[in-house]
Write an enzyme that holds these catalytic residues in place. Structure first.
Site, PDB file in Angstrom:
ATOM      1  N   GLU B 464       0.857  -1.192   0.000  1.00 13.28           N
ATOM      2  CA  GLU B 464       0.000   0.000   0.000  1.00 13.28           C
ATOM      3  C   GLU B 464       0.894   1.243   0.000  1.00 13.28           C
ATOM      4  O   GLU B 464       0.764   2.136   0.840  1.00 13.28           O
ATOM      5  CB  GLU B 464      -0.939   0.016   1.212  1.00 13.28           C
ATOM      6  N   GLU B 482       4.345  -2.850  -3.481  1.00 10.44           N
ATOM      7  CA  GLU B 482       3.100  -3.354  -4.036  1.00 10.44           C
ATOM      8  C   GLU B 482       2.565  -2.252  -4.953  1.00 10.44           C
ATOM      9  O   GLU B 482       3.151  -1.984  -5.996  1.00 10.44           O
ATOM     10  CB  GLU B 482       2.133  -3.715  -2.904  1.00 10.44           C
ATOM     11  N   GLU B 488      -3.219 -11.495  -3.463  1.00  8.51           N
ATOM     12  CA  GLU B 488      -4.236 -11.679  -2.416  1.00  8.51           C
ATOM     13  C   GLU B 488      -5.647 -11.422  -2.946  1.00  8.51           C
ATOM     14  O   GLU B 488      -6.615 -11.967  -2.427  1.00  8.51           O
ATOM     15  CB  GLU B 488      -3.926 -10.796  -1.194  1.00  8.51           C
TER      16      GLU B 488
END
Lengths: 679, 679
Positions: B464, B482, B488
């Site tokens: 994030e 990321e 996920e």
């Protein structure tokens, strides 16, 4: 090798999304494409899947027939068989020496369950890169003389798509600029029609082995549903045949990339093998000629002070050809019949009599002494029956003079040929029928010329022809043809050929077969309008637009002004052992590498539309064990088709197969490279 | 090598279609791109041409400032200079070892002609495959404390185009599925935003060297006109700086193909060189860990019976890593603060205290004995000031334990971080501000963590995160992040990542820099929903989605069930000396070849969206002097992401650089190949 008896597992296909009940199916050798055949309330359809996803939705099969019931309803599947085939065959000349023909065949026989109980066969050949299918009409009591009112074959494209196409059934034959529209805005198209789905899948619809049948146009019925619309005969029906007979193959080339379409050999593979035996008498070659000057309107086909086809002018071209290693010389306007209005009025043509100012025998002898071969010329002006009457003597004359290639021409009014079967009207006047340039009658005519020519070891190059459907495999003396807007439209077309034109051709018209495009106008000058390419692109076209005979058409004095660029034209061969499409997008750009059939040299052509590009080209096609000198003919730094078309650089580099070249194409530009192995 | 003083010929640019008067211009080294700067009634703009054709129409430059007049009008050009630069530099790790940085630089200084007479500089760097420009604010009496209310920079795309984009300024940071829309239907996008014009030109808009500034979103003003929309600070303005300072580079990568965008090194080249010196202490590597089981919801981050981060579980992962040559082991949920509602509520996290069931010291010692390195974990829950307070001791602890990579996390509510500068309200309560995850304050935070970590020889992998703008060149311990939907979402996303997801990522998110995507879920099983790829595609992702650290995230028992496929994961490296994009289209498919930095082996990954494909791949990248065994991990004949994802074949072939492989990708499939030289 043929393995018979591969069992088709219908159960696996039951959920394949076809309409009605799936009754048969087959999958390509590499499990890429599959075809399913279904029957829905007595009507037959086929559909196509790729990697398990639908590409062609259920599409009807069948015919409307004259004087009998249509052959479309109350059908049942009465027989099916599947087989596989894998063979590599050799072309006498072409883009590739060896061609692999590897497919799964599915034969299904349908029969009517009631009334006439007629039957017909549909044969599918499924390749990894496409499929073809044809109808076979067996001899049977209720179907002997078959008059096809309409073929009902459909092609329903599933995914939203863009199409590149020219209108079918129009007056100017195939000589239109390619349109790029949503597929659902096509009206009626000639084939090949190339489409790209929004998912990036490329599909070309066309036909193979068009023999004694009408050409197929694609008429859009609704949405993305197309129907085979056959070119009508003068009698009103489309095709008349006696059973047993086969239709041409309806073909779908299907590939992930535009280049994949071009590399597909589907059309050739679906044609019958060479029927002529040894054709080594045909020599792929370049030819010069008396031609471009007429398109510039500085010479005329007609006799008089501007007549192009004079003995002196022909000898000048022969000298030019001999000096530059060009095998052929074409002389248009050499015969009687060009004076007055010959366009669509070809009954005055005499195919054995030269004009008074053209010493045919003397010119032919002069050519022979110089090691040059005249390229014959037969313009019919569309008077096809008239031409057929003189065909034998006309071919004999050329054969005697050593002419072994003839350019024929069909500049017919409204795209229709004059047919005269000897019939006279009640008032005694000849009955002249009008036949579509691509109808059944003309399909017979063209094959008649080709087979008659073959007997005399002459090759044929028709302009304003019927479309190419791969018959060069069966008749390798049908070497090339026109069948699209050629270079003459750069001279006087309104509008002229735009920069994207040849990039459209490569991925549409060229999927059908060779084209006598006549590139190489190094002056870049038409009749009061510039040719819309850079100089380097003119050279690239010799590699991009394949033909086993290629013209060197510009005025002799213009080649003298561009000695550096002309060297490539002198070097480039017209027969290849291998062809690789290195990249490309329909209508945008393409790069093609080809290996000379008679040496270890490679040639590369790259061309772009109105947008400049930078393309990385790995030279993996070169022999890894050799080094090469790359003779590069490229756009200069400031080149632009509109503002600086003559900006041009020739340079040399030593390269190997491990190298990657950065190819910089100017707007409307191109690049040509000759790779010569270092001894 | 720098050559100063290249004269820019303004006269040549006068007719370049810019708005107003062209006052300066520059052309890329290979004469592909050119930029023109114009002034129109005192307002400045730039435009971009490619091969002489417009790509970016005249687009405004300037700023709205707080407490003073806007810096946009009454401008004149007071100074300009041009130079060229050509240098090749070495990356400590990356997709390529050597990177060429070859550009033409144009510096223009504008000054107001009236009133405050402020001035600013715009620097353009023009490459053949793109350009960047930034503003420089010199120190000057009328402009010392600069508060940017809005940046007025525009990007006006000329040709109709399609865009691939995610919304900018939304609550879920960068974790959206990519949208494909007409460019004129974009609302507000994050960068990189990739577009393809109808002519096939590919353009990516992004920024480079985002340091102490707000991220740029792209807000569409009208048609295809976009404006830089900066992420706002909690104070309402966008950026506050003291002169002199520079903005980040606004970048446009421009290429003919999707692959050309990926191969562009524009973003790295526009960043400053390595500021850390020797960073050989960072080791590119793979890592296992306690992570996927939480996303499957079979373990929890919180303590209790399902706690994943137990000593025993960690040791099990360490054993697995040691047995399989994986360098790292991540253990999420190891520290105090995960119990209760931690999402967006990170003030309970203690970054130096382990949970009672996790013996941090013991586990670290166990790992050391096994030759494995723990990967640290700092989840902030968005409580960024809280984290900063503990940063020093937290990093010190890890440094002492031999942890040299830390995964940080910013799972903040509404995508906004909590900022607490120690300020208290009149009633004594702490003032907590909310800062955008990609605003100026967070840009400072991330660099603070990275530089503090660098002092301790620790690498950082934020999840994030703020977007990547190439700062890994300057701070090579900022190794990956990321910043997009990772694996996920395959576990629990609604909708899950579709088959096209990674094909969108490669040509959008991945143009920014490495991503810790965590491929390799060989079970193909999420939390009650399947992963939407074939097995072979999971392997291909290790090559397609670059990161110098790559997770091996599936459950240990799942790797035991797929020993054949797991071999590729064990073999594949994470550091490369060369990278070649062999083909690809945005969102559709891609094939990438990379050479191991530490051996002579090559690796190839190919992947497709929901459509199966057949791709011809010449192996020209291989060393022409070597032979190789190709270890091929591919989709089986009937593989399909939905119906048969486990259909999978491993096979070997002997190949050389002269060979061309036919790569067959099932729907939603992929292929991975390891090429090992034959001794």
């Amino acid at each position: 090798m043929t393995t018979r008896g591969i069992l088709v597992l219908i159960a696996l296909l039951a959920s394949a999304g076809t309409r009605g009940e799936t009754v048969a199916g087959a999958t390509s050798p590499g499990q890429v494409l599959s075809v399913q055949v279904a029957i829905d309330e007595g009507r037959a359809s086929y559909s196509v899947q790729r990697f398990g996803e639908p590409v062609i939705a259920p599409s009807r099969l069948g015919f409307l027939l004259r004087n009998t019931e249509k052959l479309e309803r109350n059908l049942s599947l009465v027989e099916q068989s599947a087989s596989s085939f894998d063979q590599t065959w050799e072309q006498p000349w072409g883009e590739n020496r060896y061609i692999r023909n590897n497919y799964t065949e599915l034969r299904v026989r349908f029969a009517e369950t009631i009334k006439l109980k007629r039957s017909f066969v549909v044969v599918f050949r499924v390749y990894d890169d496409g499929l073809g299918f044809r109808y076979e009409f067996p001899d049977q009591p209720a179907l002997k003389d078959v008059i096809i009112e309409d073929e009902l074959t459909e092609f329903v494209v599933v995914a939203p798509a863009t199409a590149w196409w020219i209108p079918g059934g129009e007056w100017n034959r195939y000589e239109y600029l390619y349109l790029k529209t949503p597929l659902d805005e096509v009206t009626q198209a000639h084939t090949p029609m190339t489409i790209r789905t929004d998912d990036g899948l490329h599909i070309t619809l066309h036909e193979a082995a068009l023999v004694d049948y009408a050409s197929m146009w694609l008429r859009r019925a609704e949405g993305q549903r197309f129907r085979a619309q056959l070119a009508p005969a003068s009698e009103g029906w489309k095709v008349r045949r006696s059973a047993p007979f086969n239709t041409p193959w309806r073909t779908l080339q299907i590939a992930d990339s535009a280049g994949g379409l071009y590399e597909s050999n589907l059309i050739l593979n679906l044609n019958e093998p060479n029927a002529l035996g040894d054709v080594s008498w045909f020599k792929p070659a370049k030819y010069a000629g008396v031609w471009w000057e007429m398109h510039l309107d500085t010479s005329s086909w007609a006799t008089g002070p501007r007549h192009g086809a004079t003995t002196a002018n022909a000898k000048r071209q022969i000298d030019f050809a001999a000096e530059n290693g060009l095998r052929g010389v074409l002389v248009e306007g050499w015969n009687i019949g060009w004076d007055g209005d010959w366009f669509g009025n070809g009954n005055n043509f005499d195919f054995t009599k030269a004009t008074p100012d053209f010493d045919l025998e003397g010119v032919a002898a002069y050519a022979r002494r110089k090691g040059v071969h005249l390229v014959g010329h037969h313009e019919t002006g569309g008077a096809v029956s008239h031409y057929e009457k003189q065909l034998g003597p006309a071919l004999d004359l050329y054969a005697r003079l050593g002419v072994d290639v003839i350019k024929t021409g069909y500049v017919a009014d409204a795209g229709q040929a004059e047919r005269n079967d000897g019939e006279v009207d009640t008032d005694g006047t000849e009955v002249v029928k009008r036949e579509w340039h691509d109808g059944q009658w003309m399909s017979r005519h063209h094959l008649k010329v080709v087979t008659e020519a073959a007997k005399r070891h002459i090759a044929i190059n028709p302009h304003e022809p019927i479309k190419d459907t791969g018959l060069r495999r069966t008749y390798p003396n049908w070497v090339t043809r026109e069948g699209a807007r050629g270079m003459e439209y750069a001279a006087w077309g309104n509008p002229p050929n735009p920069p994207e034109h040849e990039l459209n051709l490569v991925f549409t018209r060229m999927l059908a077969g060779p084209m006598d495009f006549t590139p190489g106008i190094l002056s870049l000058q038409g009749r009061g309008q510039p040719v819309q390419t850079t100089l380097a692109k003119q050279l690239a076209l010799y590699v991009l637009i394949y033909s086993p005979i290629q013209m060197v058409p510009d005025l002799i004095e213009n080649y003298a002004k561009h000695v550096d660029a002309f060297q490539f034209i002198k070097d480039v061969p017209t027969d290849w052992s291998e062809t690789h499409i290195l990249n490309g997008e329909v209508g945008d750009f393409v790069t093609i590498a080809r290996k000379d059939r008679n040496s270890e040299a490679w040639y590369l052509g790259s061309g772009t539309d109105e947008n400049g590009r930078v393309i990385e080209v790995p030279l993996h096609f070169l022999d890894a064990k050799k080094s090469y000198i790359a003779e590069i003919y490229r756009d200069g730094a400031k080149a632009h088709w509109k503002t600086a078309p003559f900006e041009f650089v020739v340079e040399e580099r030593k390269v190997s197969s491990a190298d990657t070249l950065t190819i910089r194409l100017a707007a409307g530009g191109g690049q040509a490279i000759r790779f010569v192995p270092v001894r």
